[in-house]
Write an enzyme that holds these catalytic residues in place. Structure first.
Site, PDB file in Angstrom:
ATOM      1  N   GLU A 732     -34.157  34.253 -20.444  1.00  0.00           N
ATOM      2  CA  GLU A 732     -35.215  33.798 -21.075  1.00  0.00           C
ATOM      3  C   GLU A 732     -34.712  33.904 -22.573  1.00  0.00           C
ATOM      4  O   GLU A 732     -34.425  34.912 -23.384  1.00  0.00           O
ATOM      5  CB  GLU A 732     -36.292  34.892 -21.258  1.00  0.00           C
ATOM      6  CG  GLU A 732     -37.562  34.526 -22.129  1.00  0.00           C
ATOM      7  CD  GLU A 732     -38.602  35.721 -22.193  1.00  0.00           C
ATOM      8  OE1 GLU A 732     -39.542  35.444 -23.091  1.00  0.00           O
ATOM      9  OE2 GLU A 732     -38.362  36.884 -21.763  1.00  0.00           O
ATOM     10  N   CYS A 766     -40.010  36.579 -29.746  1.00  0.00           N
ATOM     11  CA  CYS A 766     -39.277  35.348 -29.497  1.00  0.00           C
ATOM     12  C   CYS A 766     -40.102  34.145 -29.524  1.00  0.00           C
ATOM     13  O   CYS A 766     -39.689  33.093 -29.599  1.00  0.00           O
ATOM     14  CB  CYS A 766     -38.933  35.582 -28.117  1.00  0.00           C
ATOM     15  SG  CYS A 766     -40.123  36.032 -26.985  1.00  0.00           S
TER      16      CYS A 766
END
Length: 839
Positions: A732, A766
């Protein structure tokens, strides 16, 4: 076997307390109250109805009336962009309520057709019509209009409670502006009573910073109370300030601010007011607290106070808040319970001994409740201590009938500057929804005298709520207490773990105790030291041991692994305080941002436990687990991401070697310790800290590793793949995250969300916004451009040793560059690099 999971603790109180009140006397007033309501309705029918009020009421009776009116307010009045408003008007025009006279329906239809072509002409006219339709509900705050409006409304027996509406308070600029506006109102000779909310006094604060926020609000509001007190003397009375509130989380703070200010010696003789919302089970206990405090104040020679009792008007907000955090709904579960609670507070307050300390404001339009309160006050001889309050412009005929009996009325009067009329939308929509909701008395207000069916409906609701009246002091719905051990409850399926509720005093004390331990915290140090590896041989041994131990783990059934992982969730819950302490100490996580992260880690444990069970029931397939999974999490979410990756792999029967980021090694260690304590064997779950960069390459490229789970930068994923071309990599990675703001957006909410996304979690999510794309007119909107800058002032980071700290540190070794102040770039705003790196 039946699995038992640990749920957050609650207080052990099993039954409510009781209070000394005369319940039979109150219930005996039922028939007399009904008769009084009938008389008021007969008298109200003789009073001419305001044309705009009658028109609005008629629109709301139409099946599509509420949708049309709310759509008009939100879609045509609110947007800054006239083109957007025109498009919305065109879409609404076919839905115009049949109640409106033909010429108005025709005008709406014509306006809808012409709006897209001539928005600059049509939309201002349409907005003016709407303002006229609701003008009896909200007063123009400009000097030229406010004075005449006040003079017109105020007449014999009518007083005004003036409340200034304004933009969303996202920073100190708007808070100061709103407070200054209330100062200006209070200084007017024709204003002697104002309302203000704590939430509009200062910029938003951390929910954990209760003491600091109270101190801040007291500092800001004291000059306003001083101004009110300054009018006393020379035969004049001091002016009156009422502290209002909206959300459940404001209850304790509003009471604390109110009592702290009035405890100042300079305000010993000043009477002021506070609001209580009866749709909260906490209302009566709060009234008792205020009564005890006011009695002591009076005994010491001080002035009494006033409590304004309302039903409450922010249920949707409370429902959203409860849903987001998996908390019990703070309000009563039914309208009847709220109505009974209202009578419970009134019955307690209207007592000769208590009314000397606290005057009561009976606020609302339900004639049955008003009749009940008035008759009870007369029976107990406390009429002088009760004041009846209604909303400006609502059911004026009934208000006149009530005033004839009770002597006077206080009208809640919202005022707003025309340039900011859109900020009145929330208030208007609440009023409109009240007028249309069949559960609300206001839906019947214009038909009670003519429609016996509606009268009977409201009568039975009143009688049912009165019949349920008792002398109990209800417990709050929200009773979570993190200082108590988690309570074991049967586990079935998956439910999200509630976050810690900072509106509760016990939890705030628990949080402060954590912060006191932060500066000297050593949690996780021993495990990190034990996990340190500085040579290839030791690393190879650790990998080989994990593979060997993992065989037995992979041979367990999914149900057997699930039992251990559920237990891991229990231990993570039990160690919530430790996890918050180490995150704050090591990575600068504030409690309000760290606590949901712990909840997420707990959820991972229970979710993946249930997922493991499903592996035993895949029809026609045999599950073959990976032998070894390497987990390389980032530092910015030091518990949730490492836990999620590790628990997923364990649920799937794989042994795990986890290498927490160096900046978050201790946080990862405490998480891993919890899993070991739950029964995951140490060899099956191995934590390592590698002293040399080459050792990291050796770990990732080792042929025994079946899978790597990475959360980090794209460059890191490329580097890992370069170590081993056939590496099964679950990565990810972050990128350039944009928020698009269109002209249809609520610009205040958009600004709030942009600022939080960019600077919340010290800008290290993120998904942190690093780019804002402003569509069309938003690029030139002064309102939008000003708000993020004001909001960003709240995001100044620092160490979270104090609960007032709104954000974690923005500067850390090898951390990405801190977000800089937004700058305008054409139609874009750059907020930061928007990358995330795993170290």
């Amino acid at each position: 076997m039946t699995h038992v999971a640990m749920k957050p603790a609650v207080t052990t109180a099993a039954t409510p307390q009781t209070v000394d009140v005369d319940v039979p006397q109150a219930k005996a007033l039922a028939n007399e109250a009904v008769a009084l309501v009938r008389r008021w309705l007969t008298e109200a029918a003789k009073v001419p109805v305001d044309a705009s009020a009658e028109q609005l009421a008629g629109v709301l009776k139409d099946p599509s009336g509420l949708d049309f009116t709310v759509g008009f307010v939100d879609g045509v009045v609110r947007p800054e962009d006239l083109t957007v408003a025109a498009r919305n008007l065109a879409a609404l025009a076919p839905k115009v309520p049949a109640f409106l006279p033909w010429y108005m329906r025709s005008a709406v239809a014509l306006g809808g057709a012409m709006a897209p072509v001539m928005p600059q002409v049509v939309i201002p006219i349409a907005r003016k019509v709407l303002r006229e339709m609701v003008g009896h509900l909200i007063v123009d705050a400009t000097d030229a209009k406010l004075g005449p409006a006040i003079a017109k409304i105020r007449k014999d027996g009518i007083k005004l409670n003036v409340n200034l509406l304004g933009e969303a308070v996202l920073g100190e600029h708007e808070a100061s502006r709103r407070l200054e506006g209330t100062h200006t109102l209070l200084a007017r000779p024709d204003v002697d009573y104002v309302s203000i909310k704590v939430s509009s006094t200062v910029a938003p604060h951390s929910a954990w910073a209760f003491d600091e926020a109270v101190e801040h609000v007291v500092d800001k509001l004291t000059p306003l109370f001083r101004r009110a007190a300054s009018f006393a003397g020379g035969g004049r009375k001091a002016k009156f300030i009422n502290l209002d509130m909206e959300e459940y989380k404001d209850l304790d703070m509003t009471i604390a601010v109110f009592t702290r200010i009035l405890d100042k010696p300079e305000f010993k003789d000043l009477e002021a007011g506070i609001v209580l919302q009866a749709y909260l089970p906490d209302a009566l206990s709060a009234m008792i607290r205020l009564q005890d405090w006011a009695a002591e104040r009076r005994a010491n020679g001080g002035a009494g106070i006033k409590v304004r009792v309302v039903k409450g008007a922010n249920l949707p907000m409370e429902q959203v808040e409860a849903s987001l955090h998996d908390w019990p709904l703070a309000t009563w579960g039914s309208k009847q319970d709220s109505d009974t609670s209202y009578k419970r507070v009134i019955n307690y307050a209207l007592h000769p001994d208590r009314i000397k300390n606290i005057r009561i404001g009976v606020a609302g339009h339900n004639l049955f409740d008003i009749a009940f309160a008035w008759l009870l006050a007369k029976q107990r001889g406390v009429e002088s201590g009760i004041e009846f309050e209604m909303l400006l412009g609502m059911a004026q005929g009934q208000a006149e009938a009530v005033k004839k009996d009770v002597g006077s009325l206080l009208l809640y009067t919202p005022v707003v500057h025309p340039a900011e009329f859109d900020v009145a939308i929330a208030y208007l929509i609440r009023r409109l929804e009240e007028g249309a909701s069949q559960e609300n008395f206001m839906s019947a207000v214009f038909e009670l005298s003519d429609n016996e069916g509606l009268f009977e409906r409201e009568k039975q609701r009143f009688l049912s709520s009165l019949e349920a009246l008792d002398n109990s002091v209800p417990l709050p719905n929200r009773r979570q207490d993190r200082s108590l051990p988690p309570v074991a409850t049967p586990h079935a399926g998956f439910d999200n773990t509630p976050d810690t509720d900072p509106s509760l005093p016990a939890n705030r004390d628990w949080g402060r105790a954590i912060l006191q331990r932060v500066p000297g915290s050593t949690l996780g140090n021993a495990s990190v030291k034990a996990a340190s590896i500085n040579d290839e041989a030791t690393l190879n041994t650790a990998i080989a041991n994990a593979v060997e131990k993992g065989k037995a783990w992979g041979a367990l059934s999914g149900n057997e692994r699930a039992d251990i992982l559920h237990r891991a969730g229990e231990i993570l819950e039990a160690r919530r305080a430790d996890l918050l302490e180490v995150m704050a100490s090591e990575t600068g996580k504030t409690i309000d941002q760290g606590d949901p992260e712990v909840s997420e880690a707990i959820d991972f444990a229970h979710y993946y436990a249930e997922s493991a069970r499903k592996l035993d029931t895949v029809d026609g397939a045999t599950f073959v687990p990976a032998k070894l999974t390497v987990v390389t999490p980032p530092w910015n979410f030091p518990v949730a991401i490492p836990a999620g990756s590790t628990l997923a792999a364990l649920a799937a029967g794989s042994a795990v070697v986890i290498k927490p980021a160096k900046q978050a090694a201790r946080s990862g260690a405490v998480m891993v310790e919890a899993l070991w304590e739950a029964g995951v064997p140490k060899g099956v779950l191995t934590m390592v800290q590698l002293g040399e960069r080459e050792l990291g390459k050796q770990l990732i490229s080792h042929p025994a590793v079946d899978r790597v789970i990475l959360t980090g930068g794209y460059e890191t994923a490329e580097l890992f793949r370069s170590f081993r071309k056939d590496l099964p990599l679950l990565a990810e990675t972050s990128g350039k995250n944009a928020i698009i703001v269109t002209p249809s957006a609520d610009l205040d909410l958009a600004a709030k969300d942009v600022a939080y996304s960019a600077f919340g979690h010290a800008g290290q999510k993120c998904s942190a916004a690093s780019l804002v794309i402003l569509v069309g007119s938003v690029a030139k909107s002064k309102r939008f451009h000003n708000q993020p800058g004001r909001r960003r002032n709240l995001a100044q980071g620092g160490l979270p040793a104090g609960s007032h700290q709104p954000d974690g540190p923005h500067h850390r070794a090898r951390q990405r560059k801190a977000p800089q102040r937004p700058h305008h770039a054409g139609r874009r705003r750059e907020l930061g690099r928007g990358t995330e790196e795993a170290r």
